[in-house]
Design a protein around this motif. Structure first.
Motif, short mmCIF file in Angstrom:
data_model
loop_
_atom_site.label_atom_id
_atom_site.label_comp_id
_atom_site.label_asym_id
_atom_site.label_seq_id
_atom_site.Cartn_x
_atom_site.Cartn_y
_atom_site.Cartn_z
N PHE A 36 4.05 2.78 20.94
CA PHE A 36 3.33 1.58 20.74
C PHE A 36 2.07 1.56 19.61
O PHE A 36 1.89 0.84 18.88
CB PHE A 36 3.05 0.57 21.76
N PRO A 37 1.26 2.65 19.98
CA PRO A 37 0.05 2.64 19.18
C PRO A 37 0.75 2.97 17.58
O PRO A 37 0.12 2.90 16.58
CB PRO A 37 -0.48 4.03 19.49
N LEU A 38 1.85 3.93 17.37
CA LEU A 38 2.27 3.77 16.15
C LEU A 38 2.55 2.68 15.49
O LEU A 38 2.48 2.37 14.36
CB LEU A 38 3.60 4.89 16.18
N ILE A 39 3.45 1.71 16.03
CA ILE A 39 3.86 0.54 15.78
C ILE A 39 2.56 -0.33 15.08
O ILE A 39 2.43 -0.85 14.26
CB ILE A 39 4.51 -0.25 16.56
N GLY A 40 1.60 -0.35 16.01
CA GLY A 40 0.28 -0.76 15.57
C GLY A 40 -0.35 -0.17 14.51
O GLY A 40 -0.83 -0.95 13.35
N GLU A 41 -0.41 1.03 14.18
CA GLU A 41 -0.95 1.80 12.80
C GLU A 41 0.04 1.05 11.83
O GLU A 41 -0.53 0.95 10.70
CB GLU A 41 -0.86 3.32 13.13
N TYR A 42 1.22 1.19 12.07
CA TYR A 42 2.34 0.62 11.11
C TYR A 42 1.95 -0.85 10.48
O TYR A 42 1.68 -1.09 9.38
CB TYR A 42 3.60 0.77 11.30
N GLU A 43 1.58 -1.71 11.43
CA GLU A 43 1.06 -3.09 11.27
C GLU A 43 -0.18 -3.07 10.45
O GLU A 43 -0.45 -4.03 9.46
CB GLU A 43 0.98 -3.82 12.42
N ARG A 44 -0.82 -2.37 10.82
CA ARG A 44 -2.29 -2.26 10.09
C ARG A 44 -2.20 -1.74 8.98
O ARG A 44 -2.76 -2.26 7.90
CB ARG A 44 -3.12 -1.40 11.09
N TYR A 45 -1.39 -0.87 8.38
CA TYR A 45 -1.39 -0.20 7.11
C TYR A 45 -0.07 -0.72 6.43
O TYR A 45 0.03 0.00 5.24
CB TYR A 45 -1.49 1.36 7.34
N LYS A 46 0.76 -1.55 6.80
CA LYS A 46 1.92 -1.93 6.00
C LYS A 46 1.63 -2.58 4.55
O LYS A 46 2.32 -2.70 3.68
CB LYS A 46 2.69 -2.92 6.71
N ALA A 47 0.20 -2.93 4.20
CA ALA A 47 -0.13 -3.51 3.05
C ALA A 47 -0.70 -2.54 2.19
O ALA A 47 -1.25 -2.83 1.16
CB ALA A 47 -1.10 -4.73 3.25
N TYR A 48 -0.83 -1.14 2.79
CA TYR A 48 -1.17 -0.13 1.72
C TYR A 48 -0.28 0.55 1.14
O TYR A 48 0.89 1.23 1.77
CB TYR A 48 -1.99 0.87 2.58
N ASP A 49 -0.20 0.90 -0.08
CA ASP A 49 0.50 1.81 -1.02
C ASP A 49 1.94 1.75 -0.60
O ASP A 49 2.88 2.60 -0.46
CB ASP A 49 0.19 3.28 -0.52
N THR A 50 2.65 0.35 -0.87
CA THR A 50 3.99 0.34 -0.66
C THR A 50 4.53 0.54 -2.15
O THR A 50 3.90 0.72 -3.03
CB THR A 50 4.29 -1.35 -0.27
N VAL A 51 5.74 0.35 -2.30
CA VAL A 51 6.65 0.50 -3.37
C VAL A 51 6.20 -0.55 -4.45
O VAL A 51 5.86 -0.20 -5.43
CB VAL A 51 8.02 0.43 -3.42
N GLU A 52 5.89 -1.65 -4.16
CA GLU A 52 5.43 -2.81 -5.06
C GLU A 52 4.09 -2.42 -5.22
O GLU A 52 3.65 -2.59 -6.51
CB GLU A 52 5.29 -4.27 -4.07
N SER A 53 3.08 -2.05 -4.69
CA SER A 53 1.67 -1.59 -5.12
C SER A 53 1.65 -0.42 -5.96
O SER A 53 0.94 -0.43 -6.71
CB SER A 53 0.83 -1.78 -3.70
N THR A 54 2.38 0.60 -5.67
CA THR A 54 2.44 1.59 -6.44
C THR A 54 2.90 1.20 -7.75
O THR A 54 2.59 1.94 -8.88
CB THR A 54 3.34 2.77 -5.92
N TYR A 55 3.80 0.36 -8.11
CA TYR A 55 4.74 -0.09 -9.21
C TYR A 55 3.42 -0.97 -10.03
O TYR A 55 3.40 -0.77 -11.09
CB TYR A 55 5.71 -0.97 -8.84
N ILE A 56 2.85 -1.78 -9.32
CA ILE A 56 1.80 -2.52 -9.97
C ILE A 56 0.58 -1.49 -10.30
O ILE A 56 0.02 -1.69 -11.29
CB ILE A 56 1.11 -3.40 -8.94
N ALA A 57 0.22 -0.52 -9.60
CA ALA A 57 -0.81 0.38 -9.90
C ALA A 57 -0.46 1.29 -11.05
O ALA A 57 -1.25 1.73 -12.06
CB ALA A 57 -1.30 1.28 -8.69
N HIS A 58 0.93 1.43 -11.33
CA HIS A 58 1.51 2.18 -12.31
C HIS A 58 1.31 1.46 -13.60
O HIS A 58 0.89 2.00 -14.70
CB HIS A 58 3.08 2.43 -12.19
N TRP A 59 1.38 0.37 -13.61
CA TRP A 59 1.24 -0.90 -14.85
C TRP A 59 -0.28 -0.70 -15.09
O TRP A 59 -0.67 -0.93 -16.28
CB TRP A 59 2.12 -2.03 -14.90
N ALA A 60 -1.03 -0.92 -14.26
CA ALA A 60 -2.62 -0.81 -14.45
C ALA A 60 -3.05 0.69 -14.96
O ALA A 60 -3.96 0.55 -15.74
CB ALA A 60 -3.41 -1.04 -12.91
#
Length: 180
Positions: A36-60
């Protein structure tokens, strides 16, 4: 005729069942306390460095490589970062238009150009309340990238960090920039 004595095994089955039950409960409690702490960490960091954000960072990164002046890169290596989300920093009208379209299309709120090692940026962000708490948490989540000593601003390596809004939440991404 011989009489055989039947041994009563009911007590043994009861003890065996209790031991197995305690053993299984111990395994489940270990799984619970570790999973369950791993699930909490996942919930906390799920907005970080996703495929979508890496794609946006690539175009930036592509926009930054195409349109930024040398002074922006020098400032990033000296101070630790430059806010490049202001499209007027770019060199010509096509780059300014590309920047504006990119920011509007992807709901980008901030783009930062930092030196490859994020140590200076982390130290600056840590106590600076002008940045949002979620952004400071993201920056503290990032590694410093300082162990790779061959990737320095002198050798042309930088990092782009993007903050954008998706699903009514701030999300973040970063990507390496090589300016050779």
């Amino acid at each position: 005729m011989k009489k055989t004595k039947i041994v009563n095994k009911k007590g043994f089955i009861l003890v065996e069942t209790l031991i197995v039950g305690v053993f299984i409960m111990g395994i489940f409690s270990l799984l619970y306390t570790n999973f369950f702490p791993l699930i909490g960490e996942y919930e906390r960091y799920k907005a970080y460095d996703t495929v979508e954000s890496t794609y946006i960072a690539h175009w930036a990164r592509m926009i930054a490589l195409k349109g930024l002046t040398d002074s922006s890169y020098t400032t990033a290596s000296n101070t630790g970062y430059v806010d490049i989300s202001d499209c007027s920093l770019y060199t010509n009208s096509d780059d300014i238009a590309s920047c504006s379209a990119f920011i509007n299309m992807n709901n980008v709120s901030k783009i930062y150009l930092t030196s490859y090692s994020t140590t200076k940026f982390k130290n600056f962000i840590k106590d600076n309340n002008s940045f949002s708490r979620s952004f400071r948490e993201y920056i503290s989540y990032l590694p410093t990238y300082s162990k790779n000593t061959s990737k320095t601003p002198a050798s042309g390596y930088y990092r782009v960090i993007v903050e954008y809004i998706s699903d009514d939440a701030y999300k973040y991404g970063n990507i390496e920039v090589f300016r050779g």
